[in-house]
Design a protein around this motif. Sequence first.
Motif, short mmCIF file in Angstrom:
data_model
loop_
_atom_site.label_atom_id
_atom_site.label_comp_id
_atom_site.label_asym_id
_atom_site.label_seq_id
_atom_site.Cartn_x
_atom_site.Cartn_y
_atom_site.Cartn_z
N PRO A 30 2.76 34.01 -19.07
CA PRO A 30 4.20 33.78 -19.12
C PRO A 30 4.54 32.31 -19.07
O PRO A 30 3.78 31.50 -18.57
N VAL A 31 5.71 31.99 -19.57
CA VAL A 31 6.22 30.62 -19.54
C VAL A 31 7.37 30.57 -18.54
O VAL A 31 8.27 31.40 -18.58
N LEU A 32 7.34 29.60 -17.67
CA LEU A 32 8.37 29.51 -16.64
C LEU A 32 9.70 29.13 -17.24
O LEU A 32 9.78 28.23 -18.06
N SER A 33 10.75 29.83 -16.83
CA SER A 33 12.08 29.44 -17.25
C SER A 33 12.68 28.40 -16.31
O SER A 33 13.59 27.69 -16.66
N ASP A 34 12.13 28.34 -15.09
CA ASP A 34 12.60 27.36 -14.12
C ASP A 34 11.40 26.68 -13.48
O ASP A 34 11.07 26.93 -12.33
N PRO A 35 10.69 25.85 -14.25
CA PRO A 35 9.48 25.25 -13.73
C PRO A 35 9.77 24.33 -12.55
O PRO A 35 10.84 23.78 -12.41
N SER A 79 -0.60 37.73 -16.06
CA SER A 79 0.41 37.70 -17.12
C SER A 79 1.43 38.82 -16.99
O SER A 79 2.50 38.76 -17.60
N ARG A 80 1.12 39.85 -16.19
CA ARG A 80 2.07 40.95 -16.01
C ARG A 80 3.08 40.69 -14.90
O ARG A 80 4.01 41.46 -14.70
N LEU A 81 2.87 39.59 -14.15
CA LEU A 81 3.79 39.25 -13.07
C LEU A 81 4.95 38.41 -13.60
O LEU A 81 4.83 37.74 -14.63
N ASP A 82 6.07 38.44 -12.89
CA ASP A 82 7.15 37.52 -13.24
C ASP A 82 6.75 36.12 -12.82
O ASP A 82 5.78 35.91 -12.07
N SER A 85 6.47 35.26 -8.97
CA SER A 85 5.35 35.93 -8.31
C SER A 85 4.02 35.34 -8.74
O SER A 85 3.11 35.15 -7.93
N ALA A 86 3.91 35.03 -10.04
CA ALA A 86 2.68 34.42 -10.54
C ALA A 86 2.45 33.05 -9.90
O ALA A 86 1.32 32.69 -9.54
N ARG A 87 3.52 32.30 -9.75
CA ARG A 87 3.39 30.98 -9.13
C ARG A 87 2.94 31.11 -7.66
O ARG A 87 2.06 30.37 -7.20
N ASP A 88 3.51 32.06 -6.93
CA ASP A 88 3.10 32.27 -5.54
C ASP A 88 1.64 32.69 -5.46
O ASP A 88 0.90 32.24 -4.57
N ASP A 120 0.18 23.99 -15.35
CA ASP A 120 -0.87 24.16 -16.35
C ASP A 120 -1.07 25.62 -16.73
O ASP A 120 -1.22 25.95 -17.90
N VAL A 121 -1.09 26.49 -15.74
CA VAL A 121 -1.39 27.90 -16.00
C VAL A 121 -0.19 28.63 -16.60
O VAL A 121 -0.34 29.42 -17.53
N LEU A 122 1.00 28.36 -16.08
CA LEU A 122 2.17 29.15 -16.45
C LEU A 122 3.08 28.50 -17.48
O LEU A 122 3.93 29.17 -18.05
N GLY A 123 2.95 27.22 -17.70
CA GLY A 123 3.87 26.54 -18.60
C GLY A 123 3.18 25.59 -19.54
O GLY A 123 2.15 25.92 -20.14
#
Length: 485
Positions: A30-35, A79-82, A85-88, A120-123
């Motif tokens: 996923p790509v963060l909408s609020d990095p 990738s299935r987490l929002d 949650s993925a960031r945490d 790096d991982v999410l965005g």
Amino acid sequence: MFGKRSTTAPTRPAATMPVRDAAAAPAPVPVLSDPGGSGRAIEIAIAAPTEMRKSDEYYQTKSMIFGALIEAIDLAQLSRLDAESARDEIRDIVNEIIALKNVVLSIAEQEELLDDICNDVLGYGPLEPLLARDDIADIMVNGANKTYIEVSGKIQLTNVRFRDNTQLMNICQRIVSQVGRRVDESSPICDARLPDGSRVNVIAPPLAIDGPSLTIRKFKKDKLTLDQLVRFGAISPEGARILEIIGKVRCNVVISGGTGSGKTTLLNCLTNYIERDERVITCEDAAELQLQQPHVVRLETRPPNLEGQGQVTMRDLVRNCLRMRPERIIVGEVRGPEALDLLQAMNTGHDGSMGTVHSNSPRECLSRMESLITMGGFSLPSRTIKEMIATSVDVIVQAARLRDGSRRITHITEVMGMEGDVITTQDVVVYDMTGEDASGRIIGSHRSTGIGRPKFWERARYFGEEQRLAAALDAMSVVDESQAA
């Protein structure tokens, strides 16, 4: 090496992919909408070339911890987490890795490292803090070690860097793959867009000699309006009222200007005055227009595939949208033979159509449109092309970026017709520069040219806007007389 999670830590599914840079992670992440999470990464200092940047030791530590993270986490499950949650989840595992490997970091360094790895991982890695800032107009990455931004019309060097050109190239590929495009040695030039509509251009080696070059034209989260352009000084209140009327009474408008002059922003502002029950179709190379009407169909070109097949050009889109029962056609940028199709659309009942053209003056805009049609291989006499332009285009709005970085609407010009073999025009509003202040900011004002009734007066009367148009012209004349006095 930190293995598939030590027994001292809770067991998690292990990834089967090898250790590599975060940007090489699979496309589904996923790509963060609020990095930035807490917002710490949003504040990023502007650094002069001589200032210290993050040390090589920092990047070595980050690479080591990231390698352990990749071995310890299941990216498919992640990738299935929002995004939150993925960031945490990532932060928890990284903290465990830091503790198990006895990495000595201050609290501030650890928080910075956590934010960097999450990005790096999410965005988009080091780009995330820049993308989160709403005051940046452009991001320009010249290889792994130099990243510039434009703020308030001025270009500045930042302290953002990538680990190497491979990481930068992986991020470029992640961006373009989201819109079904690719960039590699066989296809080294690519136009794409981010999920928020920001425009992206990538040019990769071997064409870019010093590493991949990534350029992002950012869109503001809050869409600009003509009222805001008035507050910024881009146009006077009376001039804005004239532009509003031009949009409402379905004039065919071409917005002309150089690179970075604000053409797309102005086009977005004018489309605010399209009636909400009209069917609008937009054609763009990379979809970036932000229309607010409910009945909008957005079309986007497509590059050829690996076999060189399947390309859909701007001209294909414009020709096809004529069969889609449009009431207005908006072409993001006219840069090729689609100029002819747009003119034909304007001249066959699709009043109120709009487009942008790269040119430096209203007169040059007309010449460029003629050149674009001629270069398309159409065997039409020059006079025929000029007549098509003269009978199709009603108004040219010229935008310019001045030497102090400010953007101004310098001309509102209407196309009058033909005299012999020459297209005649008439300025309604022009911008006069009168000097500059002590800080180097240009001083000037918009003035009317004394036109009593512009050519589109009858169109304004048809739509019941002639009184507002007359009031705007009169008010601008009063301002001119008071300034002259």
